[in-house]
Design an enzyme around this catalytic site. Structure first.
Site, PDB file in Angstrom:
ATOM      1  N   PRO A  99      22.748  32.530  19.267  1.00 15.12           N
ATOM      2  CA  PRO A  99      21.825  33.201  19.872  1.00 15.12           C
ATOM      3  C   PRO A  99      22.607  34.262  20.521  1.00 15.12           C
ATOM      4  O   PRO A  99      22.014  35.287  20.698  1.00 15.12           O
ATOM      5  CB  PRO A  99      21.025  32.589  20.855  1.00 15.12           C
ATOM      6  N   GLU A 126      25.286  23.291  23.884  1.00 20.01           N
ATOM      7  CA  GLU A 126      25.386  24.787  24.363  1.00 20.01           C
ATOM      8  C   GLU A 126      26.344  25.605  23.617  1.00 20.01           C
ATOM      9  O   GLU A 126      26.691  26.645  23.819  1.00 20.01           O
ATOM     10  CB  GLU A 126      25.734  24.740  25.974  1.00 20.01           C
ATOM     11  N   ARG A 168      19.424  35.057  -2.614  1.00 20.23           N
ATOM     12  CA  ARG A 168      18.161  35.688  -3.403  1.00 20.23           C
ATOM     13  C   ARG A 168      18.982  36.649  -3.825  1.00 20.23           C
ATOM     14  O   ARG A 168      18.211  37.593  -4.562  1.00 20.23           O
ATOM     15  CB  ARG A 168      17.203  35.840  -2.754  1.00 20.23           C
ATOM     16  N   ASP A 183      12.130  45.628  -1.354  1.00 18.39           N
ATOM     17  CA  ASP A 183      12.034  44.864  -0.218  1.00 18.39           C
ATOM     18  C   ASP A 183      11.894  45.442   1.211  1.00 18.39           C
ATOM     19  O   ASP A 183      12.750  46.627   1.517  1.00 18.39           O
ATOM     20  CB  ASP A 183      13.624  43.926  -0.151  1.00 18.39           C
TER      21      ASP A 183
HETATM   22 CL1  6GU Z   1      21.991  31.438  15.297  1.00 20.12          CL
HETATM   23  N1  6GU Z   1      21.009  29.837  16.894  1.00 20.12           N
HETATM   24  C1  6GU Z   1      20.352  29.301  17.716  1.00 20.12           C
HETATM   25  N2  6GU Z   1      20.705  28.022  18.349  1.00 20.12           N
HETATM   26  N3  6GU Z   1      19.348  29.745  18.373  1.00 20.12           N
HETATM   27  C2  6GU Z   1      19.199  31.303  17.660  1.00 20.12           C
HETATM   28  C3  6GU Z   1      19.946  31.565  16.687  1.00 20.12           C
HETATM   29  C4  6GU Z   1      20.902  30.941  16.133  1.00 20.12           C
HETATM   30  N4  6GU Z   1      19.252  32.969  16.395  1.00 20.12           N
HETATM   31  C5  6GU Z   1      18.381  33.214  17.172  1.00 20.12           C
HETATM   32  N5  6GU Z   1      18.049  32.076  17.935  1.00 20.12           N
END
Ligand code: 6GU
Length: 280
Positions: A99, A126, A168, A183
């Site tokens: 994230p 984590e 894709r 797209d």
């Molecule tokens: Cl790549 N991993 C996690 N754990 N949460 C996320 C993410 C990735 N992308 C958005 N939220």
């Protein structure tokens, strides 16, 4: 293209046997290998995590299993169909879902679709001990990527998302190369607008007709109508996409439509939304 995925939940990647990606695998266009990280643990409990240095909540993935797993995957490495030709050694791009990564975009999907080999490292807890990413970044092209502004429990679902977005785009996988051109988010043609509505038979369903222009046979009018629908949809759902466009992105008719949708043109030529966006 070859894809390796190292995970503590190999069964989470089962959807890669289905639909477009599953068929590409069955045809041999995609070589997908899913590995269980715990295969590279050596204790009775197959431990992959430990408490964080410095304290704090949650657990951190230990560097040793990841190091051994990635070394083994890299050593196994000749990706078929690489630029160097079959049988020649190739270095993969290491895609690290997190994230805290850079946004995964259509532009990155297009870039990755041109690579012969991708290795994904979806983490739980984590995240992975930082030294693992730093270590492989010295030898490989490493991309830490996030799929959006929300937090998931692990990187497996993001890997499914990214693999589908990349697969894709591979030659022959979607069947119709033209299908990519319009797209939403495809660089070029529809210039970063969201796609408008689509319709098929029957012409009347539960008292609802289809927009008459679509059966008019006027290809110019149809293209214009679709463009106006895309502008309205983008105004309602992603006004930021229009705000970031330069004035050259829009023709005279676009500008008239945008004005009707509440947009005004600033002195720099960019558009800004006056008052409330038009609700869908
Ligand atoms: Cl790549 N991993 C996690 N754990 N949460 C996320 C993410 C990735 N992308 C958005 N939220």
């Amino acid at each position: 293209m070859r894809l390796d995925i190292v995970t503590i939940f190999p069964e989470y990647l089962e959807p890669l046997n289905v639909s477009l990606v599953g068929k590409a695998r069955a045809r041999g266009d995609l070589d997908v290998r899913v590995h269980d990280l715990r295969a590279w643990t050596h204790d009775r409990h197959h431990t992959v995590d430990d408490t964080p240095y410095g304290g704090g909540p949650g657990m951190v993935m230990k560097p040793d299993p990841w190091g051994e797993a990635l070394d083994a995957v890299l050593e196994s490495g000749t990706a078929e169909g690489g630029a160097e030709g079959p049988g020649q050694p190739v270095q993969p791009v290491l895609v690290v879902p997190t994230p805290s990564g850079r946004p995964f975009t259509q532009e990155l999907a297009v870039e990755l679709s041109g690579k012969p080999w991708l290795v994904f490292t979806p983490a739980r807890y984590e995240g992975i001990d930082r030294r693992v990413i730093d270590e492989y970044a010295e030898r490989l092209d490493v991309r830490e990527v996030s799929i959006g502004d929300y937090v998931l429990a692990g990187g497996e679902a993001p890997v499914l998302v990214m693999v589908e977005a990349v697969a894709r785009l591979l030659p022959g996988v979607l069947g119709n190369a033209e299908s990519h051109r319009d797209d939403s988010f495809a660089p070029g043609a529809m210039a970063d607008l969201l796609e408008g509505p689509v319709y098929t038979k029957p012409p009347e369903w539960r008292g609802r007709d289809i927009p008459e222009v679509l059966v008019s046979g006027h290809h110019g009018k149809i293209a214009r109508w679709r463009r106006d629908q895309a502008l309205a949809r983008t105004t309602a759902h992603r006004p930021d996409l229009i705000g970031r466009c330069g004035p050259e992105a829009f023709d005279k008719h676009d500008r008239a439509t945008l004005e009707e949708l509440g947009w005004r043109q600033g002195t720099d030529g960019r558009f800004w939304l006056s008052g409330e966006a038009v609700e869908e």
